[in-house]
Design a protein around this motif. Structure first.
Motif: not given
Length: 744
Positions: A595-621
């Motif tokens: 609600x504060x328009x901090x760009x939280x969801x945009x950052x989340x989508x971009x970082x997942x987009x720039x990551x490899x498909x095989x994400x370990x638990x450590x990668x997710x952290x």
């Protein structure tokens, strides 16, 4: 010996009731002995001095029933006659006058009162049935009534019985005169924003001591009165140890066909920990069982402590409740949230409502609840004194601790500070805990032990991919997934989108699951989830549900929420081709999560987009840390406001009065107010002459207040609301184009 019998209840004489309450008091103070000692040490009072004040409330709490209006009411009930209840007079007011004299006499003979300047004993008795606040709303009738006539013989006998019980404990009973008081006039002169108590409170040096001591005295009185009236004992603490739990887990795993060869290293480390602990482990790593082993070992060390297990949603609380009942036995586990009453169905006979009362008050040896039930005590709502006293003598597990908004998080931190000072031990659990939250909890609970499950960090449970199209465009992909025999999960961020996708995919018979169903429909859906080939849901599936799918299509959400959703896919880690498909967040999603328009969801989508498909638990952290990097929750307005609100409420209520504005002081921050209403289609059912009013809540759903104002219909104080409702889709707005873009 009295020639007249005086009654406390239609089937229980005054003497019988006070003796039963005394016996219950003995067992209660024995169970709370360690808590009384801890609080006495912290606030500087002697254990025996506290027990005398506590016993005074028990032996005199009902002395006010020895008045003519009350005894006339008892005789009428016994004879099956009608009684005009307007002619009664609240006995607590009369009792207050006698307990005040007893408290003053006790202080004089003991050379001082308990810490603080307020008469805790008299206030506890005044409020042991009705809510008390400075306006005395609960006693409006008595404010315009004439003072009642007392039964001299009954009063003399009651004081003699009180003195006899004090002697049994080796105590001297203070002198209390038999006198005809004007109870309302006396109480109103002391209580009120301009009363004596208000002026005393302004001079108080340690209001926390007042609140804690008052809570404990009143809670023990409730225990004594209720258990004495019920004529039965209930176990105070969980009567299980680690070996018992181990056997129950073996049985459960065998039934669910899960291999079990003992505790994993992470679980054993949790089990061995004492005092506060933060457990961070991926979904499916056995955090629940690790928490229970920790709890039982700490209960054993604390002696006679309770177990309280708190979760973010009612659905997850229901699930854990059933699991704990399997482990600890029916009757030993309470369930507390707004629809907990209906979880039991007709399973238990509860004619007096005591099971529900005990569950709401955290009286059972173990209680499963939403976190709101604990937080509401800080606003002095409900049976807050019992919740306070029981939580102060408990081990408390807070699951999915990462999942709360800043407002609720602020309240949680205040509760951690408050109860840890009183000796409560906390275990906080999460699959993902950003560093900024971890730092905050470590600061709040000094010396807390952090336990991480690192055995799974290198494992890749699922593969991830982002898609640059709307989730609406994924319908062909969802259809292909189901056709291929894969159990498919679709998660979106609001109810309206969930319903929309359900209708689009109705031809392949999906299950639709969200928060806008009446109770019975929601429960039926929960029973069907394990068999569903396609589940379309909102974020209600994120936490603590033991479900397992093969693939997920989800709208983007904060990274910790994505990880939680992904935990419902390949839960047992036995599949080799499980995918998480992430789609851009909608504008509605941004209103919900950012609600504060901090760009939280945009950052989340971009970082997942720039990551490899095989994400370990450590990668997710690592992704969680990247998205939340630089977050300063302490500067959030809602976080600051919630902490300030707790303080304001306590000052206004002088720490000890009940909150008359319980609907204004919320434990969850709602951007727009939602209220429970009954869909208009159920009007005929709910208003039928034979329909029990207690079951109306079975038909309630929450709808936005602005919408209810436009579409409500009130019948006999029951609010109905025009809407579309069916058991497959749930509640939707009435057909109206202007509503199509609104959040539901």
């Amino acid at each position: 010996m009295t020639s007249i019998t005086f009654w406390a209840k239609p089937n229980q004489t005054y003497e019988e009731h006070i003796n039963a309450a005394y016996r219950a008091w003995k067992s209660t103070v024995s169970a709370k002995k360690n808590l009384i000692k801890r609080i006495g040490k912290q606030y500087g009072f002697n254990e025996e001095r506290f027990l005398k004040s506590s016993l005074l409330t028990v032996v005199l709490h009902d002395i006010g029933k020895n008045i003519e209006p009350f005894q006339n009411m008892m005789k009428a009930i016994q004879q099956g006659q009608k009684f005009d209840y307007r002619e009664n007079y609240r006995h607590e007011l009369e009792s207050f006058c006698f307990v005040m004299r007893g408290a003053i006499g006790l202080s004089a003979q003991e050379g001082g009162s308990l810490p603080g300047k307020l008469p805790f004993e008299a206030l506890a008795v005044l409020g042991h049935h009705k809510r008390i606040d400075p306006s005395l709303d609960s006693f409006h009738r008595e404010g315009v009534s004439t003072k009642p006539s007392i039964c001299d013989e009954g009063m003399i006998s009651a004081l003699a019985l009180a003195e006899q019980i004090f002697r049994r404990e080796g105590y001297n009973f203070p002198k209390v005169p038999v006198h005809e008081y004007d109870p309302y006039k006396e109480v109103s002169g002391l209580i009120g924003y301009e009363g004596v108590f208000s002026r005393l409170f302004e001079c108080e040096e340690n209001p926390d001591a007042d609140r804690t001591i008052y809570s404990l005295i009143k809670a023990i009185l409730h225990y004594s009165d209720w258990l004495g009236s019920a004529g039965r004992d209930i176990p105070y603490s969980v009567n299980h140890n680690g070996k018992d739990l181990f056997r129950e887990i073996e049985k459960r795993c065998k039934y669910k066909k899960i291999a079990f060869s003992g505790l994993r290293p992470f679980q054993q480390e949790c089990s061995d920990a004492r005092r506060h602990i933060i457990a961070i482990a991926p979904t499916g790593s056995g955090k629940t069982e690790a928490a229970l082993f920790w709890a039982l070992n700490n209960i054993s060390e604390m002696k006679d402590a309770k177990l309280i297990y708190l979760l973010p949603t009612m659905v997850t609380a229901n699930s854990i409740f059933l699991r704990l009942e399997d482990y600890f036995g029916k009757g030993n586990v309470g369930l507390s949230h707004s629809t907990a009453t209906f979880m039991r169905g007709n399973e238990e006979e509860d004619p007096d409502g005591q099971t529900v009362l005990f569950d709401k008050s955290f009286i059972k040896p173990a209680t499963v609840a939403t976190v709101d039930q604990l937080l509401s005590a800080g606003f002095n709502t409900g049976k807050w004194t019992l919740i306070e006293a029981n939580a102060a003598n408990s081990v408390i597990i807070i699951d999915e601790i990462h999942s709360y908004d800043p407002w609720t998080l602020g309240l949680i931190l205040e509760s951690l500070k408050h109860f840890s000072k009183l000796g409560t031990r906390f275990m906080l659990m999460s699959a993902t805990l950003p560093q900024y939250l971890l730092d905050l909890f470590c600061k709040t609970l000094p010396g807390v032990k952090i336990v991480r499950d690192e055995t799974l960090l290198a494992q890749c449970r699922n593969r991830y991919r982002t898609c640059d199209k709307s989730i609406d465009d994924a319908i062909p992909d969802i259809e292909r997934s189901v056709d291929a025999g894969k159990r498919t999960l679709v998660v979106v961020n609001n109810v309206a989108k969930c319903q929309e996708l359900y209708k689009e995919l109705a031809h392949i018979r999906p299950l639709c699951y969200h928060s806008k169903f009446i109770f019975d429909d929601r429960r039926k859906k929960e029973e069907l989830i394990d068999e569903a080939h396609l589940l379309i849901a909102t974020q209600v599936v994120e936490v603590s549900l033991d479900i397992d799918f093969d693939v997920m299509f989800t709208e983007c959400a904060p990274p910790d929420a994505i990880v939680q959703r992904a935990g419902r896919v390949n839960r047992r880690r036995s599949k080799t081709d499980s995918w998480i498909h992430i789609f851009p967040a909608s504008k509605t999603s941004e209103k919900i999560y950012d609600p504060d328009a901090s760009g939280l969801l945009t950052r989340s989508f971009e970082i997942f987009s720039n990551s490899c498909p095989e994400l370990t638990e450590l990668d997710l952290i690592s992704i969680v840390e990247k998205v939340y990097s630089g977050t300063k929750i302490e500067k959030s307005k809602n976080f600051i406001d919630s902490i300030q609100r707790y303080s304001e409420v306590q000052n206004t209520l002088m720490g000890i009065f009940d909150n008359p504005n319980k609907f204004e002081d919320k434990t969850r921050k709602e951007e727009y107010l939602q209220v429970p209403v009954i869909p208009l289609k159920f009007k005929r059912d709910v208003t039928a002459a034979h329909f029990p009013p207690s079951l109306r809540r079975l038909y309630e759903v929450k709808m936005p207040y602005w919408y209810v104002r436009k579409h409500r219909e009130v019948v006999d104080d029951v609010t109905f609301c025009a809407m579309n409702y069916d058991s497959d889709v749930g509640a939707t707005f009435a057909d109206d184009l202007e509503l199509s873009s609104m959040i539901i």
